[in-house]
Design a protein around this motif. Sequence first.
Motif, PDB file in Angstrom:
ATOM      1  N   CYS A  30      34.301 -16.728  38.914  1.00 15.24           N
ATOM      2  CA  CYS A  30      33.967 -15.309  39.072  1.00 15.24           C
ATOM      3  C   CYS A  30      34.437 -14.484  37.872  1.00 15.24           C
ATOM      4  O   CYS A  30      33.735 -13.568  37.423  1.00 15.24           O
ATOM      5  CB  CYS A  30      34.568 -14.761  40.364  1.00 15.24           C
ATOM      6  SG  CYS A  30      33.746 -15.368  41.850  1.00 15.24           S
ATOM      7  N   LEU A  31      35.626 -14.805  37.342  1.00 15.55           N
ATOM      8  CA  LEU A  31      36.119 -14.086  36.152  1.00 15.55           C
ATOM      9  C   LEU A  31      35.178 -14.303  34.970  1.00 15.55           C
ATOM     10  O   LEU A  31      34.903 -13.377  34.194  1.00 15.55           O
ATOM     11  CB  LEU A  31      37.537 -14.546  35.794  1.00 15.55           C
ATOM     12  CG  LEU A  31      38.649 -14.142  36.774  1.00 15.55           C
ATOM     13  CD1 LEU A  31      39.969 -14.797  36.384  1.00 15.55           C
ATOM     14  CD2 LEU A  31      38.811 -12.612  36.832  1.00 15.55           C
ATOM     15  N   THR A  32      34.669 -15.524  34.830  1.00 15.20           N
ATOM     16  CA  THR A  32      33.715 -15.819  33.747  1.00 15.20           C
ATOM     17  C   THR A  32      32.426 -15.039  33.947  1.00 15.20           C
ATOM     18  O   THR A  32      31.890 -14.435  33.008  1.00 15.20           O
ATOM     19  CB  THR A  32      33.417 -17.340  33.710  1.00 15.20           C
ATOM     20  OG1 THR A  32      34.644 -18.045  33.534  1.00 15.20           O
ATOM     21  CG2 THR A  32      32.460 -17.685  32.584  1.00 15.20           C
ATOM     22  N   ALA A  33      31.929 -15.040  35.194  1.00 14.77           N
ATOM     23  CA  ALA A  33      30.708 -14.288  35.502  1.00 14.77           C
ATOM     24  C   ALA A  33      30.926 -12.790  35.302  1.00 14.77           C
ATOM     25  O   ALA A  33      30.043 -12.078  34.797  1.00 14.77           O
ATOM     26  CB  ALA A  33      30.275 -14.567  36.943  1.00 14.77           C
ATOM     27  N   MET A  34      32.124 -12.304  35.687  1.00 17.91           N
ATOM     28  CA  MET A  34      32.452 -10.883  35.545  1.00 17.91           C
ATOM     29  C   MET A  34      32.410 -10.470  34.072  1.00 17.91           C
ATOM     30  O   MET A  34      31.821  -9.447  33.710  1.00 17.91           O
ATOM     31  CB  MET A  34      33.842 -10.624  36.134  1.00 17.91           C
ATOM     32  CG  MET A  34      34.343  -9.204  36.002  1.00 17.91           C
ATOM     33  SD  MET A  34      35.955  -8.985  36.814  1.00 17.91           S
ATOM     34  CE  MET A  34      37.052  -9.801  35.653  1.00 17.91           C
ATOM     35  N   ASP A  35      33.005 -11.285  33.201  1.00 16.86           N
ATOM     36  CA  ASP A  35      32.999 -10.959  31.767  1.00 16.86           C
ATOM     37  C   ASP A  35      31.597 -11.028  31.190  1.00 16.86           C
ATOM     38  O   ASP A  35      31.221 -10.210  30.347  1.00 16.86           O
ATOM     39  CB  ASP A  35      33.933 -11.907  31.007  1.00 16.86           C
ATOM     40  CG  ASP A  35      35.408 -11.612  31.264  1.00 16.86           C
ATOM     41  OD1 ASP A  35      35.713 -10.479  31.693  1.00 16.86           O
ATOM     42  OD2 ASP A  35      36.251 -12.512  31.058  1.00 16.86           O
ATOM     43  N   ALA A  36      30.816 -11.994  31.673  1.00 15.18           N
ATOM     44  CA  ALA A  36      29.442 -12.128  31.186  1.00 15.18           C
ATOM     45  C   ALA A  36      28.553 -10.990  31.699  1.00 15.18           C
ATOM     46  O   ALA A  36      27.494 -10.721  31.139  1.00 15.18           O
ATOM     47  CB  ALA A  36      28.856 -13.465  31.618  1.00 15.18           C
ATOM     48  N   GLY A  37      29.020 -10.318  32.758  1.00 15.74           N
ATOM     49  CA  GLY A  37      28.229  -9.261  33.379  1.00 15.74           C
ATOM     50  C   GLY A  37      28.580  -7.863  32.905  1.00 15.74           C
ATOM     51  O   GLY A  37      28.245  -6.879  33.572  1.00 15.74           O
ATOM     52  N   ASP A  38      29.244  -7.755  31.759  1.00 12.56           N
ATOM     53  CA  ASP A  38      29.644  -6.426  31.261  1.00 12.56           C
ATOM     54  C   ASP A  38      28.453  -5.488  31.090  1.00 12.56           C
ATOM     55  O   ASP A  38      28.594  -4.270  31.190  1.00 12.56           O
ATOM     56  CB  ASP A  38      30.400  -6.558  29.931  1.00 12.56           C
ATOM     57  CG  ASP A  38      31.845  -7.028  30.124  1.00 12.56           C
ATOM     58  OD1 ASP A  38      32.324  -7.024  31.275  1.00 12.56           O
ATOM     59  OD2 ASP A  38      32.489  -7.405  29.122  1.00 12.56           O
TER      60      ASP A  38
END
Length: 493
Positions: A30-38
């Motif tokens: 989720c942290l990876t997806a969150m950063d990719a979703g900026d």
Amino acid sequence: MTHLNELTIAAARDALRAGKTTAVDLTMACLTAMDAGDGLNAFVHKTPDIALDMARAADARIKAGDAPDMCGIPLGIKDLFCTKGVASQAASNILAGFKPEYESTVTSQLFNAGAVMLGKLNMDEFAMGSSNETSCYGNAINPWKVDGRDLTPGGSSGGSASAVAADLCLAATGTDTGGSIRQPAAFTGIVGIKPTYGRVSRWGVVAFASSLDQAGPMTKTVRDAAIMLGAMSGFDPKDSTSAELAVPDFEAALTGDIRGQKIGIPREYRMDGMPAEIEALWADGTAMLKGAGAEIVDISLPHTKYALPAYYVIAPAEASSNLARYDGVRYGHRATLAAGDGITEMYEKTRAEGFGPEVQRRVMIGTYVLSAGFYDAYYNRARKVRALIKRDFDHVFAAGVDAILTPATPSAAFGLGEMADVDPIKMYLNDVFTVTVNLAGLPGIAVPVGVDAQGLPLGLQLIGKPWDEAGLLNHAYVLEQAAGFVAKPQKWW
């Protein structure tokens, strides 16, 4: 194999219990997806270190066999919820730098159940808006696109809706004062439930309109909503409006059996100029519930036409009272004063600088309707109309209706900026199907049921009897199963 961040709460819970994954792995995904979703501007304060600490603690609980349903589940928290030591700004410049020394009851309960906080989510300033365009952080963006246009994720819980729909988190908290969970859920193809007023504590949630505000979950499925609502609900002595009632097992209520249940279709919700697609969706949803064995009955809620005007008197009145505390004295933004400025100038400059245009508009409306010459003409009259709206629902439920089916929104998501320069009343009309539920204190849920001609999600709303979230969730579960909505936005961010 589904990416871990795309799991539902129920699937993640089962995978964690079975040892197929860990809370740390789930959180990292989720942290990876969150950063990719900026590019969506959904998360506005990220807390990766806190998240990983919470995930490690969750893994230890699961290993020890002491794991509630929400243990290890990564969530986004709307910026309206106070989180200890983490920026909690209500998307307003007036609360810049505010980090509470306490935890809201809702987040306390979720974290005590082992849930993981990924960060804080974008929203309309002080929850005032239907498009997430009033935020001090800038617009949150809907993961669904049409012709390359940026669309609104709805408001005020726009960041929550966007993050869940884009799989940046498994679920998120939202708040609903006039539709702010249900409208963004419908705009993004997810599930959002506003519980009965008093079912979930408001303590530690920044207030907009105290007699209308209610927190609830925003999730990928109805089952997830049932699981998360169970963890959020319960009596709280710190909230004088909290109901001292036992919390049912909402997930166990999802039997999928609604045979013999009466579903009301309110004739007053057939608005002039309603798009044909919304009308067709409503008819389809009615047919789905009928096909599941429910009895469909026509009902009348005669005071519905007065709901929007009553709401836009009561909500700003309560907002003007609640927002009086933001004056630059104790916390948040304080304006730079000129020589000779006194306390009055400090109040005026601080509030002029700190509040955005929509908040200023509502504070002025609220102050006006509460003023000595207009209190009876506006505020008292609106309160009387509110009582009549509640009575309409009481009569319908007393006549044996178990739930009411309506559209959730008057349209699919619209483009960001499309309503910015028009009459604000046009924006307020987005709440036309949802505000009655808040005025009457009832539970309501938005469920994705179909897509429009452009491929954008459309949702229907079910309204339940007071304190019958269990029955409401079961009706929603049946509708969800019948609709079979599986559409997802194409990843562009």
